[in-house]
Write a protein that holds these residues in place. Structure first.
Motif, PDB file in Angstrom:
ATOM      1  N   ASN A   1      -6.862  15.753  -7.008  1.00 27.00           N
ATOM      2  CA  ASN A   1      -6.780  15.989  -8.450  1.00 27.00           C
ATOM      3  C   ASN A   1      -6.145  17.342  -8.752  1.00 27.00           C
ATOM      4  OD1 ASN A   1      -7.863  13.522  -9.135  1.00 27.00           O
ATOM      5  ND2 ASN A   1      -9.952  14.278  -9.363  1.00 27.00           N
ATOM      6  N   ALA A   2      -6.400  18.320  -7.879  1.00 27.19           N
ATOM      7  CA  ALA A   2      -5.777  19.639  -8.049  1.00 27.19           C
ATOM      8  C   ALA A   2      -4.266  19.532  -7.883  1.00 27.19           C
ATOM      9  CB  ALA A   2      -6.358  20.625  -7.038  1.00 27.19           C
ATOM     10  N   VAL A   3      -3.852  18.739  -6.912  1.00 24.69           N
ATOM     11  CA  VAL A   3      -2.422  18.526  -6.686  1.00 24.69           C
ATOM     12  C   VAL A   3      -1.788  17.840  -7.896  1.00 24.69           C
ATOM     13  CG1 VAL A   3      -0.755  17.227  -5.300  1.00 24.69           C
ATOM     14  CG2 VAL A   3      -2.604  18.485  -4.172  1.00 24.69           C
ATOM     15  N   ILE A   4      -2.486  16.856  -8.444  1.00 23.88           N
ATOM     16  CA  ILE A   4      -1.986  16.152  -9.632  1.00 23.88           C
ATOM     17  C   ILE A   4      -1.911  17.097 -10.824  1.00 23.88           C
ATOM     18  CG2 ILE A   4      -2.520  14.340 -11.312  1.00 23.88           C
ATOM     19  CD1 ILE A   4      -3.799  12.767  -8.978  1.00 23.88           C
TER      20      ILE A   4
ATOM     21  N   TRP B   1     -16.703  28.196  -9.789  1.00 21.55           N
ATOM     22  CA  TRP B   1     -15.371  27.901 -10.326  1.00 21.55           C
ATOM     23  C   TRP B   1     -15.528  26.929 -11.484  1.00 21.55           C
ATOM     24  CZ3 TRP B   1     -11.119  24.740  -7.286  1.00 21.55           C
ATOM     25  CH2 TRP B   1      -9.905  24.833  -7.980  1.00 21.55           C
ATOM     26  N   PRO B   2     -15.915  27.417 -12.662  1.00 18.05           N
ATOM     27  CA  PRO B   2     -16.214  26.551 -13.817  1.00 18.05           C
ATOM     28  C   PRO B   2     -15.075  25.602 -14.188  1.00 18.05           C
ATOM     29  CG  PRO B   2     -16.934  28.787 -14.236  1.00 18.05           C
ATOM     30  CD  PRO B   2     -16.132  28.833 -12.973  1.00 18.05           C
ATOM     31  N   GLU B   3     -13.847  26.084 -14.083  1.00 20.82           N
ATOM     32  CA  GLU B   3     -12.708  25.263 -14.486  1.00 20.82           C
ATOM     33  C   GLU B   3     -12.522  24.038 -13.578  1.00 20.82           C
ATOM     34  OE1 GLU B   3     -12.298  29.406 -15.827  1.00 20.82           O
ATOM     35  OE2 GLU B   3     -12.645  28.457 -13.870  1.00 20.82           O
ATOM     36  N   ALA B   4     -13.152  24.064 -12.413  1.00 19.24           N
ATOM     37  CA  ALA B   4     -12.999  22.957 -11.468  1.00 19.24           C
ATOM     38  C   ALA B   4     -13.625  21.670 -11.982  1.00 19.24           C
ATOM     39  CB  ALA B   4     -13.613  23.320 -10.118  1.00 19.24           C
ATOM     40  N   VAL B   5     -14.386  21.747 -13.069  1.00 20.44           N
ATOM     41  CA  VAL B   5     -14.970  20.537 -13.633  1.00 20.44           C
ATOM     42  C   VAL B   5     -13.876  19.541 -14.009  1.00 20.44           C
ATOM     43  CG1 VAL B   5     -15.028  21.335 -16.034  1.00 20.44           C
ATOM     44  CG2 VAL B   5     -16.715  19.679 -15.241  1.00 20.44           C
ATOM     45  N   GLU B   6     -12.677  20.056 -14.348  1.00 22.30           N
ATOM     46  CA  GLU B   6     -11.559  19.185 -14.695  1.00 22.30           C
ATOM     47  C   GLU B   6     -11.020  18.426 -13.491  1.00 22.30           C
ATOM     48  OE1 GLU B   6      -8.408  20.627 -17.209  1.00 22.30           O
ATOM     49  OE2 GLU B   6      -9.635  22.313 -17.885  1.00 22.30           O
ATOM     50  N   LEU B   7     -11.360  18.893 -12.296  1.00 21.86           N
ATOM     51  CA  LEU B   7     -10.840  18.270 -11.073  1.00 21.86           C
ATOM     52  C   LEU B   7     -11.799  17.250 -10.483  1.00 21.86           C
ATOM     53  CD1 LEU B   7      -9.443  21.486  -9.339  1.00 21.86           C
ATOM     54  CD2 LEU B   7      -8.270  19.930 -10.915  1.00 21.86           C
ATOM     55  N   LEU B   8     -12.994  17.163 -11.057  1.00 21.23           N
ATOM     56  CA  LEU B   8     -13.974  16.221 -10.538  1.00 21.23           C
ATOM     57  C   LEU B   8     -13.576  14.791 -10.885  1.00 21.23           C
ATOM     58  CD1 LEU B   8     -17.301  18.019 -11.555  1.00 21.23           C
ATOM     59  CD2 LEU B   8     -16.350  17.844  -9.251  1.00 21.23           C
ATOM     60  N   PRO B   9     -13.908  13.829 -10.025  1.00 24.79           N
ATOM     61  CA  PRO B   9     -13.728  12.418 -10.395  1.00 24.79           C
ATOM     62  C   PRO B   9     -14.462  12.139 -11.697  1.00 24.79           C
ATOM     63  CG  PRO B   9     -14.261  12.613  -8.072  1.00 24.79           C
ATOM     64  CD  PRO B   9     -14.437  13.988  -8.662  1.00 24.79           C
ATOM     65  N   LYS B  10     -14.019  11.159 -12.453  1.00 26.79           N
ATOM     66  CA  LYS B  10     -14.554  10.914 -13.790  1.00 26.79           C
ATOM     67  C   LYS B  10     -16.071  10.744 -13.800  1.00 26.79           C
ATOM     68  CE  LYS B  10     -10.375   8.901 -15.782  1.00 26.79           C
ATOM     69  NZ  LYS B  10      -9.769   7.706 -16.416  1.00 26.79           N
ATOM     70  N   GLU B  11     -16.595  10.023 -12.805  1.00 29.24           N
ATOM     71  CA  GLU B  11     -18.038   9.781 -12.808  1.00 29.24           C
ATOM     72  C   GLU B  11     -18.822  11.068 -12.591  1.00 29.24           C
ATOM     73  OE1 GLU B  11     -16.364   8.727  -8.722  1.00 29.24           O
ATOM     74  OE2 GLU B  11     -15.861   8.421 -10.842  1.00 29.24           O
ATOM     75  N   GLU B  12     -18.273  11.961 -11.759  1.00 29.94           N
ATOM     76  CA  GLU B  12     -18.936  13.239 -11.518  1.00 29.94           C
ATOM     77  C   GLU B  12     -18.820  14.153 -12.722  1.00 29.94           C
ATOM     78  OE1 GLU B  12     -20.813  14.205  -9.108  1.00 29.94           O
ATOM     79  OE2 GLU B  12     -20.569  12.438  -7.857  1.00 29.94           O
ATOM     80  N   ALA B  13     -17.639  14.192 -13.321  1.00 29.64           N
ATOM     81  CA  ALA B  13     -17.428  15.038 -14.492  1.00 29.64           C
ATOM     82  C   ALA B  13     -18.322  14.600 -15.643  1.00 29.64           C
ATOM     83  CB  ALA B  13     -15.965  14.993 -14.908  1.00 29.64           C
ATOM     84  N   LYS B  14     -18.479  13.294 -15.787  1.00 31.75           N
ATOM     85  CA  LYS B  14     -19.327  12.767 -16.859  1.00 31.75           C
ATOM     86  C   LYS B  14     -20.769  13.201 -16.654  1.00 31.75           C
ATOM     87  CE  LYS B  14     -20.562   8.461 -19.203  1.00 31.75           C
ATOM     88  NZ  LYS B  14     -20.398   6.989 -19.227  1.00 31.75           N
ATOM     89  N   ALA B  15     -21.212  13.187 -15.412  1.00 28.87           N
ATOM     90  CA  ALA B  15     -22.587  13.596 -15.116  1.00 28.87           C
ATOM     91  C   ALA B  15     -22.786  15.076 -15.407  1.00 28.87           C
ATOM     92  CB  ALA B  15     -22.920  13.296 -13.655  1.00 28.87           C
TER      93      ALA B  15
END
Length: 208
Positions: A17-20, A172-186
């Motif tokens: 996701n970071a690469v994307i 690294w708070p900004e890394a929340v954007e790199l989490l898979p959707k299910e993890e970010a949602k949680a």
């Protein structure tokens, strides 16, 4: 869920996701499209140029139509003209395959194989502008490759320093954007407002 362990699969997803996010796939696609356009122009030049190519294709269409009238048992299963995924080039002394789907190498997958009517091989002399144009692809290819490698190495190093998603977000708070959707949602569960929580519990205590 906030304490989810950073498994290898989850780390890989974050790195990808970071690469994307850095736009690497978009740059690769743009470069591949440029190479495909270049290969097409080489193919057309090899056939004789933009004025000649339409006539060749028309003749092939006529022959194809006649071939379809023959008994099936006479057909070999092979095209009567050369139709390939690339054209083999002598590029001012360097030999290479120019792929019509824009691949740098034939094994770059998954990209759809593009078959076109083409000469089997062709020579581009050093004074042909297409030669310089080809070599101009190299710096961008290297830049994309190096950028992606740097991203993967640094994100991997960061992920190795933490064990859970919760700890990662703390560091690294900004890394929340790199989490898979299910993890970010949680991680994004709405917190109960303090006023609501106080009302539920009965705080503050009444004073007399």
């Amino acid at each position: 869920m906030a304490y989810t362990t950073l498994t290898r699969a989850l780390k890989n997803a974050i790195i990808d996701n970071a690469v994307i996010k850095a736009g690497i796939p978009r740059r690769k696609a743009k470069l591949r499209a440029a190479r495909a356009d270049w290969a097409e122009r080489v193919r057309v030049e090899a056939l004789g140029g933009v004025q000649v190519e339409p006539d060749i294709m028309q003749q092939i269409a006529v022959i194809n139509a006649k071939i379809k009238l023959l008994p099936r048992g006479l057909l070999s299963g092979y095209a009567f003209v050369n139709k390939r995924e690339c054209i083999y080039l002598n590029l001012a002394g360097q030999t290479l395959n120019a792929y019509f789907n824009g691949n740098y190498k034939g094994y770059e997958n998954p990209h759809e194989c593009v078959l076109k009517i083409t000469l089997q091989e062709y020579t581009l002399t050093a004074d042909n502008p297409l030669v310089d144009e080809f070599y101009a692809f190299d710096p961008e290819y290297k830049a994309i490759h190096d950028h992606e490698k740097t991203i993967r190495m640094n994100v991997e190093a960061t992920l190795c320093q933490v064990r859970t998603v919760k700890r990662l977000i703390e560091e690294w708070p900004e890394a929340v954007e790199l989490l898979p959707k299910e993890e970010a949602k949680a991680m994004d569960l709405p917190a109960i407002r303090r006023e609501t929580l106080n009302e539920l519990v009965g705080l503050p205590s009444e004073t007399t």
